[in-house]
Scaffold this active site. Sequence first.
Site, PDB file in Angstrom:
ATOM      1  N   ASP A 302       0.824  -1.342  -0.040  1.00  0.00           N
ATOM      2  CA  ASP A 302       0.087  -0.059   0.251  1.00  0.00           C
ATOM      3  C   ASP A 302       0.917   1.288  -0.033  1.00  0.00           C
ATOM      4  OD1 ASP A 302      -2.174  -1.437  -0.248  1.00  0.00           O
ATOM      5  OD2 ASP A 302      -2.510  -1.464   2.281  1.00  0.00           O
ATOM      6  N   ARG A 376      -5.418   6.246  -1.034  1.00  0.00           N
ATOM      7  CA  ARG A 376      -4.113   6.192  -1.179  1.00  0.00           C
ATOM      8  C   ARG A 376      -3.466   7.311  -2.248  1.00  0.00           C
ATOM      9  NH1 ARG A 376      -3.373   3.809   3.353  1.00  0.00           N
ATOM     10  NH2 ARG A 376      -4.409   1.732   3.588  1.00  0.00           N
TER      11      ARG A 376
HETATM   12  C1  S3P Z   1      -5.068  -6.111   3.521  1.00  0.00           C
HETATM   13  C2  S3P Z   1      -4.098  -6.727   2.570  1.00  0.00           C
HETATM   14  C3  S3P Z   1      -3.622  -6.001   0.999  1.00  0.00           C
HETATM   15  C4  S3P Z   1      -3.761  -4.762   1.430  1.00  0.00           C
HETATM   16  C5  S3P Z   1      -5.035  -4.113   1.906  1.00  0.00           C
HETATM   17  C6  S3P Z   1      -5.162  -4.651   3.302  1.00  0.00           C
HETATM   18  C7  S3P Z   1      -5.329  -6.723   4.506  1.00  0.00           C
HETATM   19  O1  S3P Z   1      -4.420  -6.598   0.272  1.00  0.00           O
HETATM   20  O2  S3P Z   1      -3.327  -4.003   0.065  1.00  0.00           O
HETATM   21  O3  S3P Z   1      -4.915  -2.643   1.864  1.00  0.00           O
HETATM   22  O4  S3P Z   1      -6.029  -6.071   5.488  1.00  0.00           O
HETATM   23  O5  S3P Z   1      -5.292  -8.065   4.560  1.00  0.00           O
HETATM   24  P1  S3P Z   1      -3.792  -8.030  -0.546  1.00  0.00           P
HETATM   25  O6  S3P Z   1      -4.133  -8.885   0.493  1.00  0.00           O
HETATM   26  O7  S3P Z   1      -5.115  -8.114  -1.559  1.00  0.00           O
HETATM   27  O8  S3P Z   1      -2.767  -7.799  -0.937  1.00  0.00           O
END
Ligand code: S3P
Length: 417
Positions: A302, A376
């Site tokens: 992120d 973001r």
């Molecule tokens: C998150 C996992 C990430 C991240 C998202 C929050 C989470 O996504 O980008 O903002 O809380 O498990 P992905 O699991 O799709 O990579």
Amino acid sequence: MVGHVVVPGDKSISHRAVLIGALGEGETLVRGFGRSGDTQATVDAVRALGVEVEDAADDELVVRGAGLRGLRAGAVDCRNSGTLMRLLTGVVVGQDGEFTLSGDDSLTPRPMERVAVPLRRMGAEVETTEGHAPLLVRGSGALRGIDVEPEVASAQVKSAILLAGLNANGTTTVVERVATRDHTERMLEAAGARVRARATSVTVEPAGALRLGEVVVPGDFSSAAPLLVAAALVPGSDVTIHDLGVNPRRTGLLDVLERMGARVSVFERRRAGGEPVASVQVQPGELVATEIGADEVPGLVDELPLVALLASHARGETRVTGARELRVKETDRIEAVTDGLRALGARVRSLPDGWTITGVPARLRGGRIDARGDHRIAMLGAVAGLSSREGVAIEGADTAAISFPGFYELLESVTRR
Ligand code: S3P
């Protein structure tokens, strides 16, 4: 940029505290809850499924658990939150009745087969709409534990499978070659589930009952990131963020900041609620280009838009690859960053799975950036504004409240000297 601040509670951990609290026995007190558009969607979701949630304070909740199979069937609007939609799918597959999960115009096109496919292997009935939301889930009392290696490195997919595994017969193991954030496994363990986490896999056993009791949510590293990057870019800065979550699977940005030449110090390390917490101080340095590949991506997924901004101010060419996932976030972040930073004077070229960025000799010029409805990207615009010569106007700035209401006020509080 000078000051000592705290940021709101971690979004990932806040979502999980509400969802796991909803499946628990008795009351869960969530302290330091990071209230935002996304986490409010999770509170409203469990309420829609019959769980009582008391707003004890802006950053404090009491969740009255319904038990592992106690949710009531119904329809949930997940709004902008991919985390909610994916984790909740893993929760409702093991409940009784039919559940419909929908989302807003940003969430609807995002890929959902990545959770549906492994959950179907467990015996769940999950229908997507041509791979996307809305989802229709018919809950089942006969899920099977599986061993699975998801097609993408995703904490959301891993978490959905583990949550489904609580209500399955037999053991569930998720293999991940590249480690993703492990907040779900830490919290399940704290709630009394039998969880075994190894370097490249995590296993959960069917649970009898969960009991969380109290969750203390640390500050959100991803919300701190814009401030840390601004501190690295604005001459004369010295910013310290206290009570910050520093789970090693989240802090890849600190390694990148150090590698690029910023001055980073992490101190007052301790543990709170099963998660590492610390104070983090950042000061500027002469920035140099770096390389980021697939292995490093989940640890700063992120934060990659902010890394592109750092690279625009660094000597040499930075290459970010292995980040194709950015194309299916709240918007296509590869294109949003390329177009957005170019409009401010940066030299960015998009790749299928990242960017190449060549540092500009002086600071970025500035201009206008379109947040494209993505929190973001809005926050990236604000940091770019501080580091640019002429400032940046952000179209759709309000969207920052999806993860961080009060972001601009906090940024301003450290900007004024
Ligand atoms: C998150 C996992 C990430 C991240 C998202 C929050 C989470 O996504 O980008 O903002 O809380 O498990 P992905 O699991 O799709 O990579």
